[in-house]
Scaffold this motif. Structure first.
Motif, PDB file in Angstrom:
ATOM      1  N   TYR A   1     -18.688  47.118-117.098  1.00 41.45           N
ATOM      2  CA  TYR A   1     -17.537  47.595-117.657  1.00 41.45           C
ATOM      3  C   TYR A   1     -17.707  48.520-118.163  1.00 41.45           C
ATOM      4  O   TYR A   1     -17.218  49.756-118.710  1.00 41.45           O
ATOM      5  N   ARG A   2     -18.434  48.944-119.259  1.00 41.96           N
ATOM      6  CA  ARG A   2     -18.734  49.720-120.165  1.00 41.96           C
ATOM      7  C   ARG A   2     -19.478  50.565-119.769  1.00 41.96           C
ATOM      8  O   ARG A   2     -19.271  52.089-120.279  1.00 41.96           O
ATOM      9  N   ARG A   3     -20.619  50.701-118.319  1.00 38.59           N
ATOM     10  CA  ARG A   3     -21.367  51.971-118.169  1.00 38.59           C
ATOM     11  C   ARG A   3     -19.936  52.461-117.629  1.00 38.59           C
ATOM     12  O   ARG A   3     -19.727  53.404-117.019  1.00 38.59           O
TER      13      ARG A   3
ATOM     14  N   PHE B   1     -16.826  52.926-117.864  1.00 39.96           N
ATOM     15  CA  PHE B   1     -16.015  53.214-119.208  1.00 39.96           C
ATOM     16  C   PHE B   1     -16.281  54.815-119.705  1.00 39.96           C
ATOM     17  O   PHE B   1     -15.799  55.782-119.254  1.00 39.96           O
ATOM     18  N   GLU B   2     -17.906  54.323-119.966  1.00 38.11           N
ATOM     19  CA  GLU B   2     -18.489  55.824-120.332  1.00 38.11           C
ATOM     20  C   GLU B   2     -18.575  56.839-118.989  1.00 38.11           C
ATOM     21  O   GLU B   2     -18.389  57.765-119.722  1.00 38.11           O
TER      22      GLU B   2
ATOM     23  N   GLU C   1     -19.839  42.569-118.445  1.00 39.78           N
ATOM     24  CA  GLU C   1     -19.686  43.834-119.484  1.00 39.78           C
ATOM     25  C   GLU C   1     -20.020  44.480-119.315  1.00 39.78           C
ATOM     26  O   GLU C   1     -19.650  46.147-120.005  1.00 39.78           O
TER      27      GLU C   1
ATOM     28  N   THR D   1     -23.084  39.259-127.926  1.00 41.93           N
ATOM     29  CA  THR D   1     -22.899  40.425-127.583  1.00 41.93           C
ATOM     30  C   THR D   1     -21.889  41.299-128.815  1.00 41.93           C
ATOM     31  O   THR D   1     -21.437  41.858-129.618  1.00 41.93           O
TER      32      THR D   1
END
Length: 66
Positions: A44-46, A48-49, A41, A5
């Protein structure tokens, strides 16, 4: 996981500076755990976006009311 990452800034230095006689070995369980953590991870980022995009859309709509 931190190498994958990009969270460990010194990882490349470690991996590039090893002697040819030094070998790394990772048990397969560690690889599977890292892949699972990376997948979580990314999810989670998707999420959040998507939430940010929803909020941005809402703010744009609210501005057109004024």
């Amino acid at each position: 996981m931190s190498i994958c990452t990009g969270r460990d800034p010194q990882a490349n230095t470690l991996l590039e500076s090893t002697l040819p006689s030094v070998q790394f070995a990772l048990p397969s369980i560690c690889v599977m755990e890292a892949l699972s953590a990376l997948e979580n991870e990314l999810k989670y980022r998707r999420r959040f976006e998507n939430e940010l995009n929803l909020q941005i859309s809402q703010v744009r709509r609210d501005q057109t009311l004024f």
